[in-house]
Scaffold this active site. Sequence first.
Site, mmCIF file in Angstrom:
data_model
loop_
_atom_site.group_PDB
_atom_site.id
_atom_site.type_symbol
_atom_site.label_atom_id
_atom_site.label_comp_id
_atom_site.label_asym_id
_atom_site.label_seq_id
_atom_site.Cartn_x
_atom_site.Cartn_y
_atom_site.Cartn_z
ATOM 1 N N ASP A 27 0.852 -1.189 0.000
ATOM 2 C CA ASP A 27 0.000 0.000 0.000
ATOM 3 C C ASP A 27 0.887 1.238 0.000
ATOM 4 O O ASP A 27 1.751 1.392 0.876
ATOM 5 C CB ASP A 27 -0.900 -0.017 1.239
ATOM 6 C CG ASP A 27 -2.097 0.904 1.112
ATOM 7 O OD1 ASP A 27 -2.165 1.659 0.126
ATOM 8 O OD2 ASP A 27 -2.958 0.885 2.011
ATOM 9 N N ASP A 121 -3.475 2.597 -5.698
ATOM 10 C CA ASP A 121 -2.280 2.675 -4.852
ATOM 11 C C ASP A 121 -2.067 1.451 -3.959
ATOM 12 O O ASP A 121 -1.294 1.521 -2.998
ATOM 13 C CB ASP A 121 -2.342 3.931 -3.984
ATOM 14 C CG ASP A 121 -3.522 3.941 -3.026
ATOM 15 O OD1 ASP A 121 -4.426 3.098 -3.191
ATOM 16 O OD2 ASP A 121 -3.540 4.792 -2.118
ATOM 17 N N GLU A 122 -2.704 0.322 -4.259
ATOM 18 C CA GLU A 122 -2.486 -0.869 -3.443
ATOM 19 C C GLU A 122 -2.736 -2.124 -4.259
ATOM 20 O O GLU A 122 -3.489 -2.116 -5.236
ATOM 21 C CB GLU A 122 -3.382 -0.857 -2.198
ATOM 22 C CG GLU A 122 -4.863 -0.857 -2.493
ATOM 23 C CD GLU A 122 -5.724 -0.937 -1.254
ATOM 24 O OE1 GLU A 122 -5.369 -1.662 -0.302
ATOM 25 O OE2 GLU A 122 -6.778 -0.268 -1.236
#
Length: 417
Positions: A27, A121-122
């Site tokens: 993350d 974003d992860e």
Amino acid sequence: MGRGDGSGRVVSPDDADDTGAGILHVDMDAFYASVAVLDDPSLRGLPLIIGGRDGRSVVSSASYEARRYGVRAAMPVGQAIRLCPAARVVPPDFPRYQDVSRHVMTIFESFTPLVEPLSIDEAFLDVRGARRLWGSPGRIARLIRARVIDEVGITCSVGAAATKHVAKMASTLAKPDGLLIVSEAHTRRFLEPLPVRAMWGVGPKAAETLESRGIRTIADIRATPVSALERAVGAALAARLHDLAEGRDPRAVETTRVEKSVGHEETFEHDITDPAVLRSELLRLADRVAARLRRAGWEAGGVAIKVRFSDFTTLSRSQTLAEPTSVGQRLGEVAQRLFEAIERRDPVRLIGVRAERLGAAGGGLALWDDDAHWRRVEGALDDAHARFGSSMITRARHVGAGDGRGSARHPRDHGVE
């Protein structure tokens, strides 16, 4: 449990046991704010609010420095500035975030082909088959963190565990810029003291229900009879919580993900009170949703709307369709009926339309196509948009309406959820 401002951070020592911890959850740390600092190093160490500079906007993200003042995503920017007057407000740059995200995902894929992006974003990574090439899960996690900082210039946090659920919880505890490893043998011990709110998939309402019955930690879930859990949260969620509390999570890392929903929503420059304007806006948004469905080769089996009023109260309504469709007229009509069923008539700040229960187009065609006319019309619009651009051609009812749609601050497109 760690908090969103980075306090309570927990990380593993260099010699941590990573036996069986072959699932990684990676993350990015305060991703939007980190990209802003990457592009403007003078912002480093400052409290940052990512959002529009006007009082109508909401916070898209915030740096950890701003979060320590209580700034949170989805908070009105005006409220965020009152909490943190020294904060710098930086407008979001979504194309730039997409570029950085692609670079990060490429790094992940250089270690294993088993990468499941959850959002921009992860991602989850299954590194169990990469040991011979790269080493143990802990070593792979450290290599990934080093490459992201060296090649991209931002930090990430990693949770390593035997299951997706535990890996995601571990990465949250490790934030920011940390690595937390939970070996397979220590999974139950890791879970026991954590609050029920820390469980991935347990929302605020479910957490409140459990806590009102004295079920506050994962150890409490484990000690509660399944029958009692069923009375609190229903049979399906009770069975799932019981398995997760025991460390059981059979979900595999999925390298191909089917979109669960597609939607568009818009925040108005001025609150809207005219129902006719709102009905027209619902149809316009439905047209945009339908166009995206057709481009992707999907049809929707359900429609949902989102309405946020001037006091920030937000309501959602949804309906299953009798037949799947990618026709904007049909989606819009259902959205309008859902809106009409809402009794509250306060000024509206935001409105949105979402197509749900997606499936491949043509999978459930009826003998009689009630949408044949509109299907031809919207097919012709698709062709025209491809030739002249989507801004050049629209429904006549949307031309010169003067309803403030064109001055909406930042329409947000939503895909995978």
